[in-house]
Design a protein around this motif. Structure first.
Motif, PDB file in Angstrom:
ATOM      1  N   GLU A 168     -22.380  86.215  40.127  1.00 27.90           N
ATOM      2  CA  GLU A 168     -22.595  84.939  40.805  1.00 27.90           C
ATOM      3  C   GLU A 168     -24.071  84.559  40.831  1.00 27.90           C
ATOM      4  N   ALA A 169     -24.945  85.566  40.878  1.00 29.50           N
ATOM      5  CA  ALA A 169     -26.378  85.286  40.852  1.00 29.50           C
ATOM      6  C   ALA A 169     -26.791  84.765  39.486  1.00 29.50           C
ATOM      7  N   THR A 170     -26.076  85.154  38.432  1.00 29.09           N
ATOM      8  CA  THR A 170     -26.407  84.747  37.067  1.00 29.09           C
ATOM      9  C   THR A 170     -25.757  83.419  36.701  1.00 29.09           C
ATOM     10  N   ALA A 171     -24.490  83.284  37.035  1.00 31.54           N
ATOM     11  CA  ALA A 171     -23.733  82.114  36.562  1.00 31.54           C
ATOM     12  C   ALA A 171     -23.278  81.208  37.686  1.00 31.54           C
ATOM     13  N   GLY A 172     -23.602  81.545  38.918  1.00 30.68           N
ATOM     14  CA  GLY A 172     -23.169  80.718  40.027  1.00 30.68           C
ATOM     15  C   GLY A 172     -21.871  81.271  40.606  1.00 30.68           C
ATOM     16  N   PRO A 173     -21.460  80.734  41.723  1.00 30.82           N
ATOM     17  CA  PRO A 173     -20.256  81.232  42.380  1.00 30.82           C
ATOM     18  C   PRO A 173     -19.032  81.127  41.450  1.00 30.82           C
ATOM     19  N   LEU A 174     -18.190  82.141  41.499  1.00 28.38           N
ATOM     20  CA  LEU A 174     -16.966  82.150  40.689  1.00 28.38           C
ATOM     21  C   LEU A 174     -15.997  81.134  41.245  1.00 28.38           C
ATOM     22  N   ARG A 175     -15.412  80.345  40.391  1.00 30.77           N
ATOM     23  CA  ARG A 175     -14.460  79.337  40.805  1.00 30.77           C
ATOM     24  C   ARG A 175     -13.027  79.877  40.692  1.00 30.77           C
ATOM     25  N   ALA A 176     -12.164  79.275  41.519  1.00 29.17           N
ATOM     26  CA  ALA A 176     -10.751  79.671  41.523  1.00 29.17           C
ATOM     27  C   ALA A 176     -10.631  81.179  41.684  1.00 29.17           C
ATOM     28  N   LYS A 177     -11.421  81.686  42.619  1.00 29.25           N
ATOM     29  CA  LYS A 177     -11.409  83.129  42.832  1.00 29.25           C
ATOM     30  C   LYS A 177     -10.090  83.550  43.441  1.00 29.25           C
ATOM     31  N   GLU A 178      -9.547  84.702  42.971  1.00 32.34           N
ATOM     32  CA  GLU A 178      -8.266  85.210  43.460  1.00 32.34           C
ATOM     33  C   GLU A 178      -8.310  86.734  43.400  1.00 32.34           C
ATOM     34  N   VAL A 179      -7.879  87.335  44.501  1.00 35.14           N
ATOM     35  CA  VAL A 179      -7.869  88.794  44.556  1.00 35.14           C
ATOM     36  C   VAL A 179      -6.423  89.266  44.498  1.00 35.14           C
ATOM     37  N   ARG A 180      -6.129  90.164  43.525  1.00 39.29           N
ATOM     38  CA  ARG A 180      -4.794  90.760  43.404  1.00 39.29           C
ATOM     39  C   ARG A 180      -4.988  92.258  43.254  1.00 39.29           C
ATOM     40  N   GLY A 181      -4.643  92.934  44.340  1.00 41.16           N
ATOM     41  CA  GLY A 181      -4.852  94.374  44.370  1.00 41.16           C
ATOM     42  C   GLY A 181      -6.317  94.701  44.380  1.00 41.16           C
ATOM     43  N   THR A 182      -6.724  95.538  43.445  1.00 42.76           N
ATOM     44  CA  THR A 182      -8.128  95.933  43.349  1.00 42.76           C
ATOM     45  C   THR A 182      -8.910  95.031  42.410  1.00 42.76           C
ATOM     46  N   CYS A 183      -8.246  94.040  41.808  1.00 41.57           N
ATOM     47  CA  CYS A 183      -8.880  93.172  40.811  1.00 41.57           C
ATOM     48  C   CYS A 183      -9.146  91.798  41.415  1.00 41.57           C
ATOM     49  N   THR A 184     -10.335  91.237  41.069  1.00 41.27           N
ATOM     50  CA  THR A 184     -10.707  89.893  41.449  1.00 41.27           C
ATOM     51  C   THR A 184     -10.795  89.050  40.186  1.00 41.27           C
ATOM     52  N   TYR A 185     -10.173  87.853  40.243  1.00 38.93           N
ATOM     53  CA  TYR A 185     -10.142  86.954  39.081  1.00 38.93           C
ATOM     54  C   TYR A 185     -10.860  85.667  39.465  1.00 38.93           C
ATOM     55  N   GLY A 186     -11.653  85.113  38.533  1.00 41.89           N
ATOM     56  CA  GLY A 186     -12.349  83.858  38.762  1.00 41.89           C
ATOM     57  C   GLY A 186     -12.779  83.256  37.421  1.00 41.89           C
ATOM     58  N   ARG A 187     -13.492  82.115  37.556  1.00 39.86           N
ATOM     59  CA  ARG A 187     -13.935  81.400  36.373  1.00 39.86           C
ATOM     60  C   ARG A 187     -15.408  81.053  36.551  1.00 39.86           C
ATOM     61  N   ALA A 188     -16.185  81.402  35.492  1.00 41.71           N
ATOM     62  CA  ALA A 188     -17.615  81.146  35.512  1.00 41.71           C
ATOM     63  C   ALA A 188     -17.911  79.944  34.639  1.00 41.71           C
ATOM     64  N   GLU A 189     -18.802  79.058  35.163  1.00 46.14           N
ATOM     65  CA  GLU A 189     -19.217  77.875  34.415  1.00 46.14           C
ATOM     66  C   GLU A 189     -20.702  77.644  34.664  1.00 46.14           C
ATOM     67  N   GLY A 190     -21.288  76.835  33.832  1.00 46.48           N
ATOM     68  CA  GLY A 190     -22.690  76.493  34.017  1.00 46.48           C
ATOM     69  C   GLY A 190     -23.504  76.890  32.819  1.00 46.48           C
ATOM     70  N   ALA A 191     -24.833  76.830  33.030  1.00 42.93           N
ATOM     71  CA  ALA A 191     -25.763  77.063  31.933  1.00 42.93           C
ATOM     72  C   ALA A 191     -25.818  78.506  31.504  1.00 42.93           C
ATOM     73  N   ALA A 192     -25.329  79.390  32.340  1.00 51.66           N
ATOM     74  CA  ALA A 192     -25.412  80.816  32.005  1.00 51.66           C
ATOM     75  C   ALA A 192     -24.415  81.227  30.926  1.00 51.66           C
ATOM     76  N   VAL A 193     -23.410  80.407  30.723  1.00 54.67           N
ATOM     77  CA  VAL A 193     -22.380  80.737  29.709  1.00 54.67           C
ATOM     78  C   VAL A 193     -22.226  79.550  28.766  1.00 54.67           C
ATOM     79  N   PRO A 194     -21.905  79.793  27.450  1.00 54.13           N
ATOM     80  CA  PRO A 194     -21.753  78.697  26.490  1.00 54.13           C
ATOM     81  C   PRO A 194     -20.592  77.769  26.803  1.00 54.13           C
ATOM     82  N   GLY A 195     -19.640  78.243  27.602  1.00 54.34           N
ATOM     83  CA  GLY A 195     -18.493  77.420  27.929  1.00 54.34           C
ATOM     84  C   GLY A 195     -17.716  78.086  29.049  1.00 54.34           C
TER      85      GLY A 195
END
Length: 280
Positions: A168-195
């Motif tokens: 999150e410090a690199t790419a910003g807060p994770l969007r559509a964050k979801e926790v299932r069990g021990t795994c966390t799922y989200g989506r990164a966007e912004g200038a830190a990633v090509p898409g």
């Protein structure tokens, strides 16, 4: 009434000596009888020769008809038997004195069968075996360079192993964050990633899956459209897992290359080799 030659001569003498005939003494009964004898012998000889010739002609015609008849019935008269019968007929019909014997027929040799070797169909000699056709290799697509680059370490500034706070410090807060069990799922966007990029992470291992949404390619030139041959050539250690090839590219990471029914690549993501989260 049969008369001997002496009786005939005596009668002729008496006849020629009769003065009533007025025949001269130049007529000799012996000369007349000798001439009659020669004429009778010639006549007998001609009759004998004519009879023998007719017998030979009839015998030869009978043998010819018999031979033709046997050939028509499919059983040709053997050559040896024909010669034997011909010799027997010659011995039975010997020509008389003064006649020439007919020439003997020479034995006919059976035709020799010559075995002809099969001719070669090739003009330059014996037929050569067909050349073997080398096995065709699967078609290749070549290197793919379209889309952003997905390396064995990460995508853009995101790296496998980053903690949630580092991501999150690199790419910003994770969007559509979801926790299932021990795994966390989200989506990164912004200038830190090509898409836009989906990620999976755990508290202990950090980011374990980086799954770009758009078209990407690897440094080895594998991307959407690459064939199975391209994938296996770029990553010889790949293994098939369902509808995807898992291609290890480091000690801790691997590409998961999804393929269509025809084997062409349709998507690529980066995953940790030892992880238990879903590929979001």
């Amino acid at each position: 009434m049969n008369m001997s030659e002496e009786d005939v001569q005596q009668r002729l003498r008496d006849l020629f000596s009769d003065e009533r005939l007025a025949v001269g003494s130049t007529l000799n009964p012996e000369t007349i009888v000798a001439g009659a004898r020669r004429r009778r012998r010639r006549r007998q000889l001609m009759q004998t020769t004519s009879g023998m010739a007719a017998a030979v002609v009839m015998l030869g015609g009978g043998l010819t008809v018999f031979t033709i008849h046997d050939k028509d019935n499919g059983a040709a008269f053997p050559g040896g038997d024909q010669l034997t019968m011909g010799a027997a007929s010659s011995s039975l019909a010997q020509p008389g004195p003064g006649s020439s014997s007919p020439p003997a027929s020479a034995p006919v040799e059976p035709p020799h069968q010559t075995t002809v070797p099969p001719q070669s169909t090739a003009s330059g000699g014996p037929a050569k075996p067909p050349k073997s056709t080398p096995a065709t290799k699967p078609p290749t697509q070549g290197k793919v360079t379209s889309g952003p680059l997905l390396t064995a370490a990460g995508f853009g500034k995101l790296r496998l192993g980053m903690s949630e706070s580092e991501a999150e410090a690199t790419a910003g807060p994770l969007r559509a964050k979801e926790v299932r069990g021990t795994c966390t799922y989200g989506r990164a966007e912004g200038a830190a990633v090509p898409g836009p990029t989906s990620v999976s992470l755990t508290e202990s291992d950090g980011i374990t899956v980086i799954n770009p949404a758009g078209t990407v390619h690897t440094p080895e030139g594998i991307g959407v459209g690459s064939t199975e041959a391209d994938i296996l050539a770029a990553y010889p250690g790949s293994t098939k897992d369902g509808g995807a090839y898992v291609a290890p590219v480091s000690a801790v990471s691997a590409y998961r290359i999804s393929v269509a029914d025809d084997g062409s690549a349709v998507g690529i993501l980066l995953t940790s080799i030892n992880q238990s989260c879903q590929f979001s």
